[in-house]
Design an enzyme around this catalytic site. Structure first.
Site: not given
Length: 808
Positions: A712, A755
């Site tokens: 990611s 996140k």
């Protein structure tokens, strides 16, 4: 007795019941070594017997063929014949091919004739001979023979040592073996000839026929001594083992008889004291408890069987206590005891809200369960798994659910459990055996439908003692746990009415089969507003009460709590926040106790430095802003979401890429892909291709002590490299996440909610997300997104338009 067969007998059988026909003189028996052996001699086959030179041996002769041979020998002056062993037992008269080719010349020293026409002989060995060829086979064997001479030095050091050791070992064997006469040890000690010693000892050892024949055929004296010495060692070992076995058997028999006598005496004493009646009343008391325990039929029958064994067993028996403990466990388990569920949906929701702020998804699932339970009373308990960062209230939520349902609560910690027996229990054959933690928890809960929390299920280990995760498969399977089998109980126990709640920080370590059996509910980290509300409602009152400052009027205004959240904690949960509030309360308590201050007291943000020291966390965004080559990424960790920085620089070199910061293989591959894409798009972004071939690139992710991996960070890496190569500053207020491909595509990643929360905690204003993660953001509560601008991108080009500032 087969025809023409001689048989070995004991010396005692020579002396009784027969008519003495011939007795040689003592002088003749004393010295046979100087006898001249004729070229041809009669041959007497022997079954299962090998005779040696110089030794006296008794023989039984009872066939016509053998008697004819003996009569012929007695008519000669020397009275010599050859005794030779038959190779294999034969039913008919042995033929010449059935005999060994080495035998012993024997001299008849004494003969007795019995009424049944059998002869009993005492023969003495003269010498070893080989049978060269057979001259006659009828009426008995007659063969040409050659005397065999022994070889070897009889006075060598080795021979002398072997003789001493053989005499010592043979003497010990004679003393310990009931089969050997004590006279043999005296005879062995008085033999000076090593060859005769070897023959004497060898003839009295437990050799088989082939081994004795090999010993007879061995002409080297030292080799024969070595063979005898080796067999003596084996005989001694066998004798020691036999002695140990015999002593152990005698000891066990004596111990058993002694225990029997003592138990009989004890039983008599108990009857005199009236204790026998107490034992009977104990058994009857257990019987009544078994009948009233509400056990299923199989468990009831098993308990009664064990009770019958207990009734017939003395209380002093070792197994008495084991059976009694087993029956105590059986009668104390809640086989049919259940608490009444609180089926008021509104009341349950009120209790859940009272104990926990937020966590709406979990609360909705419990309210749904209560609603269905009110319509279907025999509903099996669900298997829930709360997954989230530490400090988000997973374990305490289980206790709150039990209170909302009106059920008993029990928790077991699985962290570090490596033994399968911790779940399934130990079999009763082991000393100190107990049921597993599940059954023990059911006993402590006292009902068959408690709320059962399996804490830290992701921390379960495995080793040579088994895999506890595999044992949990049965516990957490609604199709199987109605007949859960504990090794200690050995009967099924119904767990289908239990509401199991597992907790974990992350699901990766949990085996797929176990994960499939649970309904996973994710608990994300808290936002700043949620932490503020939780601190107001729960943390501050609890810490003020625990630290004794609840009555002095201590207050923490909103600004102080926000300062604690921003500058003294950085976490997804509220555990550290509660610690800081507790530390603050203790500081104030000390000031009050020392008379430095008195209530009411309000702690303002300016006082935090004096009470708690310097701030622990500075905002990093402004600190790192305005520098080319730096990008802000978003990461998921078991403790919740977090931000990370990707830094890159360029130096003269040969086009190599150096990666640091404890990066895993997947993250390293993302960096390679980022460089390759940027190199392929260099012309589009005005980058000189020589910068890739004539320079080395170094990409670093700070916090090098923390291992990092995953795809990611691809967008952050390509942004950092592009910023460094073009000189365009990475926007410090923009954070990003997403996997990249060599074709410039951006792929979706996981942990979006965590996140986004991490970005908000860090003061980020804009978040760049993969287009295909738009559906994940739709599940995030709208209030969590307040103050954040989300940009969805499908290519790297789109992402760089948002993440890089224009050239000034």
């Amino acid at each position: 007795m087969n025809e023409s067969e001689g048989s070995d007998i004991t010396p005692e059988e020579i002396s009784g019941g027969g008519t003495e026909v011939f007795v040689g003189s003592a002088e003749e028996r004393d010295d046979t070594s100087l006898l001249r052996i004729p070229d041809a001699l009669p041959v007497l086959p022997l079954k299962n017997t090998v005779l040696f030179p110089h030794l006296l041996s008794p023989l039984l002769v009872n066939t016509d063929r053998a008697r004819s041979l003996v009569d012929s020998v007695l008519r000669t002056r020397a009275r010599l014949l050859v005794c030779v062993a038959v190779k294999q037992p034969v039913e008919e008269t042995p033929r010449a091919g059935d005999l060994y080719r080495v035998g012993t010349v024997m001299r008849i020293a004494k003969m007795l004739k019995f009424p049944d026409d059998s002869y009993r002989l005492l023969v003495q060995g003269v010498a070893r001979v080989s049978l060269d060829d057979f001259l006659e086979e009828e009426p008995f064997f007659l063969a040409n023979v050659t005397r065999l001479e022994e070889t070897g030095d009889r006075d060598s050091v080795e021979t002398t040592a072997l003789v001493r050791n053989i005499v010592q070992e043979f003497t010990d064997l004679v003393h310990s073996s009931p089969k050997l006469s004590d006279e043999l040890s005296v005879l062995a000690q008085n033999i000076d000839d090593p060859s005769r010693l070897a023959d004497l000892v060898g003839s009295n050892l437990d050799f088989d026929l082939a081994a004795k024949q090999t010993l007879l055929e061995e002409l080297r004296v030292s080799a024969r001594l070595r063979a005898v010495f080796a067999e003596l060692g084996r005989e001694q070992d066998a004798m020691r083992v036999e002695t140990e076995i015999r002593e152990k058997v005698q000891s066990d028999i004596g111990k058993t008889q002694r225990e029997y006598m003592l138990r009989q005496q004890l039983e008599t004493i108990r009857q005199e004291l009236g204790e026998a009646e107490d034992a009977e009343s104990e058994v009857e008391g257990l019987r009544g408890r078994i009948d009233s325990a509400g056990m299923p039929e199989e468990a009831h029958e098993q308990a009664l069987r064990e009770l019958e064994r207990l009734a017939q067993m003395p209380t002093a028996a070792a197994e008495h206590g084991v059976i009694r403990s087993y029956l105590d466990w059986m009668v104390e388990l809640p086989w049919d005891v259940a608490t009444d569920d609180r089926l008021d949906v509104d009341e349950a929701r009120r209790i859940l809200d009272e104990d926990h702020y937020g966590l709406d998804k979990v609360k909705e699932r419990i309210v749904e369960y209560i609603a269905v339970l009110s319509l279907k009373r025999d509903l099996a308990g669900p298997i829930l798994c709360f997954v989230g960062p530490p400090g988000t209230g997973k374990t305490s939520l289980g206790r709150s659910i039990a209170r909302a349902l009106g059920r008993e609560f029990h928790r077991i910690s699985l962290g570090g459990v490596r033994d399968e027996a911790e779940i399934r229990g130990h079999r009763r054959t082991y000393v100190g055996a107990l049921p597993g933690r599940v059954v023990q928890g059911m006993k402590r809960a006292g009902s068959r439908n408690p709320v059962f929390v399996l804490d830290e299920i992701d921390k379960v280990g495995a080793d040579f003692r088994g895999d506890p995760s595999s044992a949990l498969l049965e516990v957490l399977d609604p199709e199987q746990n109605s007949t859960f089998s504990d090794h200690y109980l050995e009967v099924p126990f119904d767990l289908s009415q239990v509401l199991f709640i597992a907790t974990a920080n992350w699901m990766d370590p949990v085996p797929a089969a176990l994960r499939d059996r649970m309904e996973v509910i994710e608990l994300p980290g808290y936002t700043e507003e949620e932490k503020l509300e939780i601190a107001r409602r729960f943390l501050v009152p609890r810490q003020l009460e625990q630290n004794g400052v609840g009555d002095i009027g201590l207050t923490l205004p909103e600004e102080t709590l926000r300062a604690l959240i921003h500058s003294y904690t950085r976490e997804a949960g509220v555990r550290n926040l509660e610690r800081e509030i507790g530390a603050l309360a203790r500081k104030v308590a000390r000031q009050v106790a020392e008379g430095e201050t008195e209530g009411p007291l309000e702690v303002l943000p300016e006082k935090l430095f004096d009470l708690l020291g310097p701030v622990k966390y500075e905002p990093e965004i402004a600190e790192r802003g305005g520098v080319a080559g730096v990008a802000v990424g978003l990461a998921w960790t078991p403790a919740g979401g977090d931000i990370l920085f990707v830094e890159s620089t360029r130096m003269p070199g040969k086009g190599e890429l150096k990666l640091t910061g404890s990066l895993g293989d997947v993250m390293r591959e993302s960096a390679e892909a980022a460089r390759s894409w940027l190199r392929g798009s260099a012309e589009l972004y005005g980058i000189d291709p020589e910068n890739f071939t004539g320079s080395d690139l170094h990409l670093h992710v700070p916090a090098g002590a923390v291992p990092k991996d995953g795809p990611s960070a691809g967008v952050a890496m390509v942004t950092s490299l592009a910023s460094m190569m073009t000189g365009r500053v990475g926007r410090p207020e923009v954070a990003m996440t997403g996997e990249i491909t060599l074709r410039g595509k951006i792929l979706p990643v996981g942990g979006i909610k965590e996140k986004v929360l991490a970005a908000k905690r860090a003061g980020i204003e804009h978040v760049v997300l993969p287009e295909r993660n738009r559906r994940d953001v739709e599940e995030v509560e709208a209030e969590l997104l307040e103050g954040l601008s989300l940009e969805y991108v499908g290519t790297i080009d789109e992402a760089l338009r948002h993440t890089l500032a224009p050239l000034s």
